[in-house]
Structures are given as C-alpha cells and as structure tokens.
Design a protein around this motif. Structure first.
Motif, mmCIF file in Angstrom:
data_model
loop_
_atom_site.group_PDB
_atom_site.id
_atom_site.type_symbol
_atom_site.label_atom_id
_atom_site.label_comp_id
_atom_site.label_asym_id
_atom_site.label_seq_id
_atom_site.Cartn_x
_atom_site.Cartn_y
_atom_site.Cartn_z
ATOM 1 N N GLU A 30 0.832 -1.215 0.000
ATOM 2 C CA GLU A 30 0.000 0.000 0.000
ATOM 3 C C GLU A 30 0.866 1.264 0.000
ATOM 4 O O GLU A 30 0.578 2.212 -0.721
ATOM 5 C CB GLU A 30 -0.942 0.020 1.209
ATOM 6 N N TYR A 33 2.208 1.617 -3.356
ATOM 7 C CA TYR A 33 1.148 2.000 -4.289
ATOM 8 C C TYR A 33 0.916 3.511 -4.245
ATOM 9 O O TYR A 33 0.718 4.150 -5.277
ATOM 10 C CB TYR A 33 -0.150 1.263 -3.960
ATOM 11 N N HIS A 34 0.925 4.084 -3.055
ATOM 12 C CA HIS A 34 0.699 5.526 -2.929
ATOM 13 C C HIS A 34 1.842 6.327 -3.527
ATOM 14 O O HIS A 34 1.627 7.453 -3.982
ATOM 15 C CB HIS A 34 0.434 5.920 -1.476
ATOM 16 N N PRO A 37 1.395 4.156 -8.357
ATOM 17 C CA PRO A 37 0.349 3.160 -8.552
ATOM 18 C C PRO A 37 0.564 2.211 -9.734
ATOM 19 O O PRO A 37 -0.083 1.181 -9.826
ATOM 20 C CB PRO A 37 -0.918 3.991 -8.778
ATOM 21 N N LYS A 38 1.502 2.551 -10.613
ATOM 22 C CA LYS A 38 1.736 1.690 -11.770
ATOM 23 C C LYS A 38 3.249 1.534 -12.010
ATOM 24 O O LYS A 38 3.805 2.110 -12.942
ATOM 25 C CB LYS A 38 1.051 2.279 -13.003
ATOM 26 N N ARG A 44 9.327 -2.935 -10.169
ATOM 27 C CA ARG A 44 8.843 -4.045 -9.332
ATOM 28 C C ARG A 44 10.010 -4.932 -8.891
ATOM 29 O O ARG A 44 10.063 -5.367 -7.738
ATOM 30 C CB ARG A 44 7.790 -4.858 -10.092
ATOM 31 N N PHE A 66 -0.807 -4.979 -7.887
ATOM 32 C CA PHE A 66 -0.961 -3.582 -8.302
ATOM 33 C C PHE A 66 -2.143 -3.418 -9.265
ATOM 34 O O PHE A 66 -2.893 -2.449 -9.169
ATOM 35 C CB PHE A 66 0.336 -3.051 -8.929
ATOM 36 N N ARG A 69 -5.231 -3.617 -7.199
ATOM 37 C CA ARG A 69 -5.351 -2.428 -6.351
ATOM 38 C C ARG A 69 -5.854 -1.239 -7.161
ATOM 39 O O ARG A 69 -6.708 -0.473 -6.699
ATOM 40 C CB ARG A 69 -3.989 -2.118 -5.708
ATOM 41 N N ARG A 70 -5.351 -1.087 -8.384
ATOM 42 C CA ARG A 70 -5.840 -0.013 -9.253
ATOM 43 C C ARG A 70 -7.327 -0.229 -9.572
ATOM 44 O O ARG A 70 -8.110 0.718 -9.596
ATOM 45 C CB ARG A 70 -5.020 0.068 -10.541
#
Length: 157
Positions: A30, A33-34, A37-38, A44, A66, A69-70
């Motif tokens: 998380e 991700y913030h 996001p991609k 990765r 990911f 999550r998106r």
C-alpha cells in the motif's frame, strides 16, 4: 504450493490462483502504491530487492496485486461518484414529488371551480330572457361575471 520465509510469514499459492499476503506485506505494498500506482517491471524488481518483506513474492504476483489495487481504487471512485449522483437524484425526486402534489391540488381546485362556474352559468342562462327581442340570452352572447366560489368549500382544501 506454499512459499515461506524463515520468519514464519508466508505467501500461499492455492493451485496458482490465489495469493494471501501478510498484513505487513499489504502495508508495504500500500505504501508503495501511494508512491507509484503503476510501477514498471524494472521498478517491481527493484521493490523486491529493496523491501525484504516482499522478497518471497514473485514479480508477477506483485504485478497482479498492483493491477487489482488499481481496479479497487477505480471501483471505489465510481461507487463514490454514484452515491453522489444518487443523493442528487433523490433530492430532485423529492422536489418533483412535492411539485406534483401541489399541481394535483391545483388541478382539483380548478376542476371544482370549473364545475361551480358551469353550474352558475347554466342557472343564470336559464333565468335570463330578453323580453323585448323575444329571444333567450345564451352564455356565448351574454358575458356574465361569475362570483368565485368560496375557497374553503373546495374538496381539494
């Protein structure tokens, strides 16, 4: 198939279809991700090397996390947007229903008044005769100024 690390935390693969992440892994993902996001494939790989808690997760699984999550983010935004639209439509519906009620009462009042005026006009026409010309005065030839019926006598209230 289960993958585990020495500290007892594991990522479980049930027939390659589902990965269960530990709360610590989810928290780390998380945070990442913030930040981004991609992430690219290179990013990765870098995340796996730099974050020991993610080291036992396959790069493809991180990619899927990911993506999911998106997708969840998009669904949340859409749900929020739809809730706002729903609130606006509910408010508009309430106003329209109130307006409809008001107009229905107005129609009832007009129907009542129309009946009163017709009855009053018929009574006046039948009672009025022009004796000098020996003809009956009709409502089309004779303009009456009818009195308004009392408002409180209306069935519409």
């Amino acid at each position: 198939m289960a993958m585990s690390c020495k500290d007892g935390k594991s990522v479980t693969l049930d027939n390659g279809k589902y990965v269960r992440y530990t709360p610590e892994q989810v928290e780390a993902l998380e945070r990442l991700y913030h930040e981004c996001p991609k992430p690219s494939s290179i990013r990765r790989q870098q995340l796996i090397r730099e974050c020991p808690i993610l080291s036992n997760i396959e790069p493809k699984q991180i990619k899927v996390w990911f993506q999911n999550r998106r997708c969840r983010e998009k669904q949340r935004k859409e749900a929020s947007r739809l809730q706002a639209v729903n609130r606006k439509l509910t408010a508009m519906n309430k106003l329209l229903m109130e307006e409809n009620d008001r107009l229905q009462k107005q129609v009832s009042q007009l129907v009542y008044e129309n009946g009163y005026f017709r009855q009053h006009t018929q009574n006046t026409t039948l009672a009025t005769k022009d004796t000098s010309c020996e003809s009956v005065v009709t409502s089309g030839q004779h303009h009456l100024t009818p009195q308004h019926p009392p408002r409180d006598a209306s069935p519409a209230g």
